[in-house]
Design a protein around this motif. Structure first.
Motif, mmCIF file in Angstrom:
data_model
loop_
_atom_site.group_PDB
_atom_site.id
_atom_site.type_symbol
_atom_site.label_atom_id
_atom_site.label_comp_id
_atom_site.label_asym_id
_atom_site.label_seq_id
_atom_site.Cartn_x
_atom_site.Cartn_y
_atom_site.Cartn_z
ATOM 1 N N THR A 49 -6.111 10.351 16.370
ATOM 2 C CA THR A 49 -5.559 9.927 17.655
ATOM 3 C C THR A 49 -4.215 10.599 17.903
ATOM 4 O OG1 THR A 49 -4.310 8.062 16.752
ATOM 5 C CG2 THR A 49 -6.636 7.672 17.328
ATOM 6 N N LEU A 50 -3.781 10.547 19.138
ATOM 7 C CA LEU A 50 -2.476 11.108 19.474
ATOM 8 C C LEU A 50 -1.358 10.292 18.846
ATOM 9 C CD1 LEU A 50 -3.117 11.981 23.232
ATOM 10 C CD2 LEU A 50 -3.377 13.453 21.216
ATOM 11 N N ALA A 51 -1.570 8.997 18.713
ATOM 12 C CA ALA A 51 -0.566 8.155 18.059
ATOM 13 C C ALA A 51 -0.375 8.580 16.610
ATOM 14 C CB ALA A 51 -0.975 6.688 18.139
ATOM 15 N N GLU A 52 -1.481 8.786 15.893
ATOM 16 C CA GLU A 52 -1.389 9.238 14.505
ATOM 17 C C GLU A 52 -0.735 10.620 14.416
ATOM 18 O OE1 GLU A 52 -5.469 7.021 12.903
ATOM 19 O OE2 GLU A 52 -5.471 9.166 13.346
ATOM 20 N N ALA A 53 -0.994 11.443 15.416
ATOM 21 C CA ALA A 53 -0.529 12.830 15.377
ATOM 22 C C ALA A 53 0.931 12.998 15.783
ATOM 23 C CB ALA A 53 -1.410 13.687 16.285
ATOM 24 N N SER A 54 1.613 11.916 16.052
ATOM 25 C CA SER A 54 3.018 12.015 16.467
ATOM 26 C C SER A 54 3.968 12.165 15.290
ATOM 27 C CB SER A 54 3.410 10.785 17.293
ATOM 28 O OG SER A 54 3.347 9.606 16.508
ATOM 29 N N GLN A 55 3.424 12.259 14.076
ATOM 30 C CA GLN A 55 4.258 12.363 12.875
ATOM 31 C C GLN A 55 4.964 13.717 12.793
ATOM 32 O OE1 GLN A 55 1.575 12.992 9.236
ATOM 33 N NE2 GLN A 55 0.109 12.325 10.798
ATOM 34 N N THR A 56 5.975 13.792 11.951
ATOM 35 C CA THR A 56 6.762 15.004 11.758
ATOM 36 C C THR A 56 5.926 16.095 11.089
ATOM 37 O OG1 THR A 56 8.847 13.804 11.650
ATOM 38 C CG2 THR A 56 8.776 15.934 10.543
ATOM 39 N N VAL A 57 6.164 17.345 11.483
ATOM 40 C CA VAL A 57 5.443 18.498 10.949
ATOM 41 C C VAL A 57 6.367 19.286 10.022
ATOM 42 C CG1 VAL A 57 4.258 20.653 11.509
ATOM 43 C CG2 VAL A 57 4.024 18.664 13.027
ATOM 44 N N LYS A 58 5.928 19.527 8.795
ATOM 45 C CA LYS A 58 6.674 20.349 7.842
ATOM 46 C C LYS A 58 6.266 21.809 8.036
ATOM 47 C CE LYS A 58 6.929 16.558 4.510
ATOM 48 N NZ LYS A 58 6.290 15.574 5.421
ATOM 49 N N LEU A 59 7.225 22.704 8.146
ATOM 50 C CA LEU A 59 6.958 24.100 8.495
ATOM 51 C C LEU A 59 6.536 24.897 7.249
ATOM 52 C CD1 LEU A 59 9.819 24.759 11.058
ATOM 53 C CD2 LEU A 59 7.561 23.724 11.402
ATOM 54 N N ASN A 60 5.367 24.562 6.746
ATOM 55 C CA ASN A 60 4.898 25.100 5.471
ATOM 56 C C ASN A 60 3.771 26.115 5.661
ATOM 57 O OD1 ASN A 60 4.953 25.286 2.646
ATOM 58 N ND2 ASN A 60 3.261 23.835 2.439
ATOM 59 N N HIS A 61 3.965 27.052 6.590
ATOM 60 C CA HIS A 61 2.974 28.097 6.813
ATOM 61 C C HIS A 61 3.690 29.330 7.363
ATOM 62 C CE1 HIS A 61 -0.501 30.279 8.410
ATOM 63 N NE2 HIS A 61 -1.251 29.513 7.636
ATOM 64 N N PRO A 62 3.234 30.547 7.013
ATOM 65 C CA PRO A 62 3.879 31.753 7.553
ATOM 66 C C PRO A 62 3.938 31.802 9.075
ATOM 67 C CG PRO A 62 2.440 32.347 5.731
ATOM 68 C CD PRO A 62 2.203 30.881 5.996
ATOM 69 N N HIS A 63 2.913 31.262 9.748
ATOM 70 C CA HIS A 63 2.943 31.269 11.217
ATOM 71 C C HIS A 63 4.123 30.462 11.752
ATOM 72 C CE1 HIS A 63 -0.677 33.431 11.215
ATOM 73 N NE2 HIS A 63 -1.561 32.455 11.416
ATOM 74 N N CYS A 64 4.495 29.389 11.058
ATOM 75 C CA CYS A 64 5.627 28.577 11.507
ATOM 76 C C CYS A 64 6.894 29.429 11.600
ATOM 77 C CB CYS A 64 5.874 27.410 10.556
ATOM 78 S SG CYS A 64 4.466 26.301 10.293
ATOM 79 N N ALA A 65 7.075 30.293 10.609
ATOM 80 C CA ALA A 65 8.251 31.151 10.585
ATOM 81 C C ALA A 65 8.105 32.328 11.540
ATOM 82 C CB ALA A 65 8.494 31.656 9.165
ATOM 83 N N ARG A 66 6.997 33.073 11.392
ATOM 84 C CA ARG A 66 6.846 34.333 12.123
ATOM 85 C C ARG A 66 6.696 34.124 13.624
ATOM 86 N NH1 ARG A 66 3.635 36.258 9.030
ATOM 87 N NH2 ARG A 66 4.901 37.891 8.082
#
Length: 319
Positions: A291-308
Motif C-alpha cells: 500500500t501507499l501507506a506502507e511505502a511512505s517509509q524512509t529509503v536508504k540510498l543503497n544502489h548505484p542508481h541512487c548516486a549516479r
C-alpha cells in the motif's frame, strides 16, 4: 523532470565489490544517506515490461518477450487512486512507464480514469505502432489538456538512436511525434547526453531536429527536453553518505524518492507492490509494501542508481 546539475559523471572503472552492500554504512564505514518521504506528489505505475523494442541500454530490460513485470489492470490502478483519495495524499501527478505502456490493453481506460479524477498525467512512450493503434481513443480522451506524452529519442541523429533502439525505429518515432504535435498533444522528449558530449551541443542538435520537423518543442527547456545521465550500475560511482548532503549542497527533499513511488506487478505475484522509485523495480530492498501507506517509509540510498542518477546526476523522472 530536471537534470540541472554541476556534476559530471563519466566513470569507466568497474564498481568496487564492497560498495552498496550495507544499507546502513558505506564501504568506508560512513553513515549511508537516506531520504524520508515528504509527501507523495507523483505516483508511477509500471504498466508491464513488454515492449515492441529491445533497447541496448534499457535499465529495466524491456523487450517483446520480457514479462518480468506483468500488465497492471485498470481495477488495480483504481485501488491506488482510491487510497490517495481516502488518505488525502498530496498527489498531483500520475505517471506511466513500461515497457511500452501502450502494449497494455487497459491503457486507454486507465488514462480515462486518471484524467477523470483530475490528475496531471505523464505517459512515457516511444510513439510507435503500439501508440498509433489508439489514435482515435487518444483524441477522444477527456481532459487531455492534462496529459503529457514524453517520447524517447535517444539522440538527435538517426544513427545513434537506431544503434540503441534498432533499425527502422527512427522514422516511426518521428512520425509518431509529428502526429502528436499535429493533434495538439502536450509533448516532451526524453533524450540522452552521451559521454563526451556536452549539454549545449546536445540541445543545439535536438533544436535543429525539432525545427526540421516543425515540432513545437523547446530544446532549451530542461523540463521539455529531458537529458538523462548515462546509467550503468556496474560502473564505479561514489557512495552517498550523510555528509554528502552538505558537501554537494544537495537537499534530501530534492531527491525523487522524497516525493514519488512506483507501483509494479511482478510475474508470479497476485497483487501489485510499491517500489521506492522507477529505477529499482526488481531489487527486494526497495520493495516498500503493498500500500501507499506502507511505502511512505524512509529509503536508504543503497544502489548505484541512487548516486549516479539522482544525487550526482540531479535527475528525476517526474514532470
Amino acid at each position: 523532470m530536471t537534470t540541472a546539475s554541476p556534476f559530471t559523471i563519466a566513470e569507466t572503472r568497474p564498481l568496487a565489490h564492497d560498495k552498496f552492500k550495507n544499507p546502513l554504512l558505506t564501504a568506508k564505514g560512513e553513515p549511508r544517506a537516506s531520504v524520508a518521504m515528504i509527501g507523495l506528489e507523483t505516483l508511477w505505475f509500471n504498466t508491464g515490461t513488454l515492449c515492441n523494442l529491445a533497447c541496448k541500454s534499457c535499465y529495466i530490460e524491456s523487450s517483446p518477450t520480457n514479462d518480468a513485470l506483468i500488465y497492471i489492470s485498470v481495477d488495480e490502478v483504481r485501488s491506488y487512486l482510491d487510497e490517495i483519495a481516502d488518505s488525502k495524499l498530496p498527489t498531483r501527478e500520475i505517471a506511466f512507464t513500461g515497457g511500452e505502456p501502450f502494449m497494455n490493453g487497459d491503457m486507454i481506460p486507465i488514462l480515462e480514469l486518471c484524467l477523470e479524477r483530475g490528475f496531471e498525467v505523464l505517459m512515457l512512450s516511444n510513439a510507435m505502432r503500439p501508440m498509433r493503434r489508439f489514435e482515435q481513443q487518444l483524441l477522444a480522451l477527456p481532459h487531455r489538456n492534462k496529459l503529457t506524452l514524453r517520447v524517447s529519442l535517444d539522440h538527435f541523429t538517426q544513427k545513434v538512436h537506431e544503434a540503441e533502439r534498432g533499425a527502422n525505429s527512427w522514422n516511426k518515432a518521428i512520425d509518431g511525434l509529428v502526429w502528436l504535435a499535429s493533434n495538439d498533444f502536450r509533448i516532451t522528449i526524453a533524450g540522452r547526453q552521451l559521454a563526451g558530449e556536452n549539454e549545449v551541443t546536445a540541445r543545439i542538435g535536438y533544436a535543429a531536429l525539432f525545427a526540421a520537423h516543425d515540432l513545437p518543442i523547446d530544446a532549451n527547456d530542461p523540463g521539455v527536453l529531458v537529458l538523462f545521465p548515462e546509467m550503468d550500475e556496474k560502473a564505479d560511482i561514489a557512495e552517498i553518505s550523510t555528509a554528502c548532503w552538505g558537501i554537494l549542497d544537495v537537499a534530501p527533499t530534492s531527491i525523487m524518492c522524497a516525493s514519488s513511488r512506483m507501483v509494479v506487478k511482478r510475474k508470479g505475484e497476485t497483487t501489485p507492490r510499491v517500489a521506492a522509485c522507477t529505477l529499482l523495480p526488481y531489487d527486494p530492498q526497495f520493495d516498500m509494501g503493498a500500500t501507499l501507506a506502507e511505502a511512505s517509509q524512509t529509503v536508504k540510498l543503497n544502489h548505484p542508481h541512487c548516486a549516479r542518477f539522482c544525487v550526482l546526476g540531479g535527475a528525476s523522472c517526474s514532470a
